[in-house]
Design a protein around this motif. Structure first.
Motif, short mmCIF file in Angstrom:
data_model
loop_
_atom_site.label_atom_id
_atom_site.label_comp_id
_atom_site.label_asym_id
_atom_site.label_seq_id
_atom_site.Cartn_x
_atom_site.Cartn_y
_atom_site.Cartn_z
N CYS A 253 39.22 33.71 22.25
CA CYS A 253 37.92 34.02 21.65
C CYS A 253 37.58 35.49 21.86
O CYS A 253 38.29 36.21 22.56
CB CYS A 253 36.82 33.14 22.26
SG CYS A 253 36.52 33.46 24.00
N LEU A 254 36.52 35.91 21.20
CA LEU A 254 36.08 37.31 21.29
C LEU A 254 34.57 37.34 21.50
O LEU A 254 33.84 36.68 20.77
CB LEU A 254 36.45 38.05 19.99
CG LEU A 254 36.10 39.54 19.91
CD1 LEU A 254 37.11 40.26 19.02
CD2 LEU A 254 34.70 39.79 19.39
N ASP A 255 34.13 38.09 22.51
CA ASP A 255 32.70 38.18 22.81
C ASP A 255 32.28 39.62 23.04
O ASP A 255 33.01 40.38 23.66
CB ASP A 255 32.37 37.38 24.08
CG ASP A 255 32.03 35.94 23.78
OD1 ASP A 255 30.93 35.72 23.24
OD2 ASP A 255 32.87 35.07 24.07
N VAL A 256 31.08 39.95 22.58
CA VAL A 256 30.47 41.21 22.99
C VAL A 256 29.80 40.96 24.33
O VAL A 256 28.95 40.08 24.44
CB VAL A 256 29.44 41.71 21.97
CG1 VAL A 256 28.85 43.03 22.43
CG2 VAL A 256 30.07 41.86 20.59
N ASN A 257 30.19 41.69 25.35
CA ASN A 257 29.62 41.52 26.67
C ASN A 257 28.43 42.44 26.90
O ASN A 257 27.63 42.22 27.80
CB ASN A 257 30.67 41.77 27.75
CG ASN A 257 31.87 40.87 27.59
OD1 ASN A 257 32.92 41.30 27.12
ND2 ASN A 257 31.72 39.62 27.92
N GLY A 258 28.34 43.48 26.08
CA GLY A 258 27.21 44.39 26.20
C GLY A 258 27.16 45.29 24.98
O GLY A 258 28.20 45.60 24.39
N ILE A 259 25.95 45.66 24.59
CA ILE A 259 25.80 46.57 23.44
C ILE A 259 24.61 47.47 23.72
O ILE A 259 23.63 47.04 24.33
CB ILE A 259 25.61 45.76 22.14
CG1 ILE A 259 25.75 46.66 20.90
CG2 ILE A 259 24.27 45.04 22.11
CD1 ILE A 259 25.93 45.89 19.60
N TRP A 260 24.69 48.72 23.33
CA TRP A 260 23.55 49.62 23.50
C TRP A 260 23.68 50.82 22.57
O TRP A 260 24.78 51.25 22.25
CB TRP A 260 23.37 50.05 24.95
CG TRP A 260 24.43 50.95 25.52
CD1 TRP A 260 24.35 52.29 25.74
CD2 TRP A 260 25.75 50.56 25.98
NE1 TRP A 260 25.51 52.76 26.30
CE2 TRP A 260 26.39 51.73 26.45
CE3 TRP A 260 26.43 49.35 26.02
CZ2 TRP A 260 27.70 51.72 26.96
CZ3 TRP A 260 27.73 49.34 26.54
CH2 TRP A 260 28.34 50.52 27.00
N GLY A 261 22.50 51.32 22.17
CA GLY A 261 22.46 52.49 21.30
C GLY A 261 21.04 52.74 20.85
O GLY A 261 20.25 51.81 20.74
N GLY A 262 20.70 54.03 20.63
CA GLY A 262 19.38 54.38 20.13
C GLY A 262 18.30 54.21 21.18
O GLY A 262 18.56 54.25 22.38
N TYR A 263 17.09 54.01 20.71
CA TYR A 263 15.93 53.95 21.60
C TYR A 263 15.70 52.52 22.04
O TYR A 263 15.53 51.63 21.22
CB TYR A 263 14.70 54.50 20.88
CG TYR A 263 13.48 54.56 21.78
CD1 TYR A 263 13.42 55.47 22.83
CD2 TYR A 263 12.40 53.70 21.59
CE1 TYR A 263 12.32 55.53 23.66
CE2 TYR A 263 11.28 53.76 22.41
CZ TYR A 263 11.26 54.68 23.43
OH TYR A 263 10.16 54.74 24.26
N THR A 264 15.69 52.31 23.36
CA THR A 264 15.55 50.94 23.86
C THR A 264 14.35 50.83 24.79
O THR A 264 14.19 49.84 25.48
CB THR A 264 16.83 50.51 24.61
OG1 THR A 264 17.05 51.43 25.69
CG2 THR A 264 18.03 50.53 23.70
N GLY A 265 13.51 51.86 24.78
CA GLY A 265 12.33 51.84 25.66
C GLY A 265 11.16 51.16 25.00
O GLY A 265 11.28 50.47 23.98
N GLU A 266 10.01 51.40 25.61
CA GLU A 266 8.76 50.83 25.14
C GLU A 266 8.37 51.49 23.80
O GLU A 266 8.65 52.67 23.59
CB GLU A 266 7.73 51.19 26.23
CG GLU A 266 6.40 50.51 26.22
CD GLU A 266 5.47 51.14 27.30
OE1 GLU A 266 4.26 51.00 27.17
OE2 GLU A 266 5.99 51.80 28.24
N GLY A 267 7.72 50.77 22.93
CA GLY A 267 7.18 51.38 21.72
C GLY A 267 8.20 51.56 20.61
O GLY A 267 9.31 51.06 20.69
N ALA A 268 7.81 52.31 19.58
CA ALA A 268 8.60 52.39 18.36
C ALA A 268 9.02 53.82 18.07
O ALA A 268 8.27 54.60 17.51
CB ALA A 268 7.75 51.86 17.19
N LYS A 269 10.23 54.18 18.49
CA LYS A 269 10.72 55.52 18.20
C LYS A 269 11.57 55.46 16.93
O LYS A 269 12.49 54.66 16.83
CB LYS A 269 11.55 56.01 19.39
CG LYS A 269 12.03 57.45 19.22
CD LYS A 269 12.68 58.00 20.47
CE LYS A 269 13.30 59.35 20.16
NZ LYS A 269 13.94 59.96 21.31
N THR A 270 11.26 56.35 15.99
CA THR A 270 11.94 56.31 14.71
C THR A 270 13.14 57.24 14.74
O THR A 270 13.11 58.32 14.15
CB THR A 270 10.98 56.71 13.58
OG1 THR A 270 10.33 57.91 13.97
CG2 THR A 270 9.95 55.64 13.36
#
Lengths: 448, 448
Positions: free
Chosen positions: A294-311
């Motif tokens: 099988c294949l799994d994503v164990n972690g993903i990250w990118g862009g703004y992940t903080g509080e609020g809405a950063k464009t």
């Protein structure tokens, strides 16, 4: 051994807790001194339990602990494998008690490593101590405890090659897996292998304003999602070219044997809090984790992940992706196939980097072997039921390496349960399993 | 005004720097006191520049600054809009100098807010001061500076409705956008709207060991990738049901007008460090950001994102997703359509939550209007070239609200350049643009 456990119960727990209190997280550099501390503590415990010698061997990574007691070179030799490193504890906020301050609640020890693998390796120490002190040991026993299992054992294979003579034995005995349930004991006769990679997708060379550029410039997060999504088709097949080339299809008879293992899909879903399972078309849930890759994503990250809405239209997106392999699939080959495939499917508008992280091959042990039969009798005595031969979904890649280097089969007598949630917050290990495991291990030596 | 700038250059910079030094990040709770400090500092600067009154008005969120100078009620009234809040600064490690300690390098000010929008609103303060002190003001001027533009202006619409009389004016004048290049001045006559949502996909109710469960239990990260990937088809069309219902297709004539704006695709790609652009089939790059809607993931996270290789099948995956809208698309409608669609495409094996974050509608201003014509003449005087009417890809949703509430058109004289990389590390603003902006604004008043 029941009486011996009762008499020494408090001491046993205090000794185990002394190991659990050491935050031996192998993947985090800051815990390097804790790794050494944990290895040293194991040496103390091994010598107290009756080993002739016990030593900490430095490696390029975290140290290896090796101990042995020779009774008579003509007797059979058992090599006990375990690992004293543990997984990171995040997300910490979900732990109900300090992961490194063990706590007993409702008959279970809660701590990181309570099961995986400090709790399980500890059973071997105490079964050994019992035999040395009470019944007389009828085997030569060797212990090898490594500190890098959770990061793919980068040093142990080389160490084992260098110390091949020291490690000579008739069987590798391991408790680092689960059984089906308390009422359905099982013995793992096969484990999946692993290929683990980290990928990076780079779009523009800086973060951009998503209003000014959105729609015209490839967003690396969207592209990464497209690429990941394309890795598994709608039937649950992995699309990496050549991925299934070495996968052996089980016979209908073998599948029927596996299907005898009791399994309640509704209970399984309820335990996990899911409405439905999902996996490869044409296979049952047990087959999907036992005999299929099988294949799994164990972690993903990118862009703004903080509080609020950063464009923001981010410059980079990252993912950790792992594949579980079945016996006969070669981890290095699969990693290479994945890397080639992932680079090939990258569109021109982004740049893609793939870094192999770790991996190892799966393996199988014959049910007809002496060691399997001895373990089966021992567990029948303790649980009153003959254990089911099962196939483990997880990976202990180093065992496939040891098997290859030393020419010895590994036997997996694991006493963990699903409820223990290893690798997750609130890892635990039932006291009843800890103590029954000790009994079963002592009985294994009687029958082997 | 050139001479006035030369004479006061150092003071101007010191005043602007005093604003830039205040870390007025509206999206982070910890900066709440800084928001108030920044508002207070603006009041001081407005009064010093010659406003009759300037006040800080508290709102449910961050305060609004309002100031005015009435010369003669029969004269035209200009309402200047700006915002003193800024975007977060992460990733901080990519900044070459402290984002809140402005530094001049190669003729540009480097700081968070140097352009967006502290630098640009500051031009209006100084053009105003110049007219008050040197030429005599021939208009009534009002200033409204908000502290919530970067988080979707949740308080300003209500505040504007309550203070409709106070805000009466003939035009809303705004510098919060870019021009095409220093040699190709442009005026924004339309902006895209925005719908911004946060999504959460939940699989099992706890993190699992990916070896034990991988292949049989839906991985929420993989599912989120599938779902995001399905939102845009292979032609770059957004698949959300009903998404294009209100999008007005431009006539060939209008498209031809827009195509007159000079644009060098190779330069664009080189500036961004990309090998290729990517977007909706059948449209040019300028059309893709100007007249067409789009969908971007602004952030994604889930599972293990630390050092090393953790074999976890995570319980949750998250993403921030935004859509840029073209005039006539209604932000609330689109947000609702997205939420319905995203829930509808979720497979049974996961749970999906969608939370609207913020949004606003796009708008257009007629090129034939007095205000547009005055701005065009002013920029022609300063740059020696007639500005191109352009369509901005970004969003200032609150301007669409103000237009609706007050019945006044906004005019967007922006002096930012692409090189300023607003919202990104090393935001900057060219001194030449800062000073030419002041001149052009003063000239606008002459022609209006």
């Amino acid at each position: 051994m029941k009486q011996y456990i009762e008499k020494n119960r408090e001491r046993f727990l205090e000794e185990l807790f002394s190991l659990l209190r050491i935050p031996s997280v192998s993947s985090l550099e800051e815990h390097r001194p804790d790794m050494k501390r944990c290895a040293d503590r194991l040496v103390e415990l091994l010598l107290e339990a009756g080993a002739d010698t016990a030593e900490v061997y430095p490696t390029d990574g975290h140290p290896v602990v090796f101990a042995q007691k020779t009774v008579d070179p003509s007797l059979r030799t058992v090599l006990v494998y375990g690992h004293y490193d543990v997984q990171p504890v995040d997300p910490l906020e979900l732990w109900k008690s300090d992961p490194f301050e063990p706590e007993i609640r409702d008959g279970a020890i809660y701590a990181r490593g309570a099961n995986d693998d400090k709790g399980q390796l500890f059973m071997h120490l105490k079964a050994f101590e019992y035999m040395v002190r009470e019944t007389g040991l009828k085997h030569n026993v060797k212990f090898i405890f490594e500190g890098e299992e959770e990061i793919g054992s980068p040093s142990l294979a080389a160490w084992a090659r260098e110390h091949r003579d020291l490690l000579k034995a008739d069987i590798i005995l391991v408790s680092d897996t689960t059984m089906i349930s308390e009422s359905v004991p099982s013995i793992n006769c096969g484990m999946r292998g692993l290929s683990y990679v980290e990928v990076k997708v780079t779009g523009p060379d800086k973060d951009l304003h998503s209003g000014h550029y959105g729609g015209a410039v490839a967003n690396p997060v969207n592209i990464l999602c497209d690429m990941i999504s394309s890795l598994i088709d709608k039937d649950g097949h992995i699309t990496v070219k050549g991925f299934y080339d070495d996968v052996v299809e089980l016979s209908d008879e073998d599948r029927a044997k596996l299907a005898r293992a009791p399994f309640d899909l509704e209970e399984y879903k309820e335990f996990l809090g899911i409405r439905d399972v999902k996996g490869e078309k044409g296979y049952t849930t047990l087959e999907r984790t036992g005999i299929r890759p099988c294949l799994d994503v164990n972690g993903i990250w990118g862009g703004y992940t903080g509080e609020g809405a950063k464009t923001v239209l981010p410059s980079e997106a990252h993912a950790k992706i792992s594949m579980r392999l079945v016996p006969n699939q070669d981890s290095e080959t699969i990693t290479r196939l994945f890397m080639d495939h992932f680079r090939a499917i990258a569109p021109d508008c982004v740049k893609v980097d793939v870094t192999p992280c770790h991996g190892g091959n799966g393996f199988l042990i014959p049910i007809s072997s002496d060691a399997y039969q001895a373990a089966s009798k021992a567990m029948t005595d303790v649980y009153g039921i003959e254990p089911v031969p099962s196939r483990g979904g997880g990976s202990i890649p180093v065992l496939a390496d040891l098997q290859r280097i030393l020419g010895i089969d590994p036997l997996l007598m694991g006493f963990g349960l699903e409820r223990d949630t290893i690798h997750s917050p609130n890892e635990s290990y039932l006291l009843s399993q800890l103590f029954r495991g000790m009994e079963a291990i002592a009985l294994f030596y009687r029958y082997y």
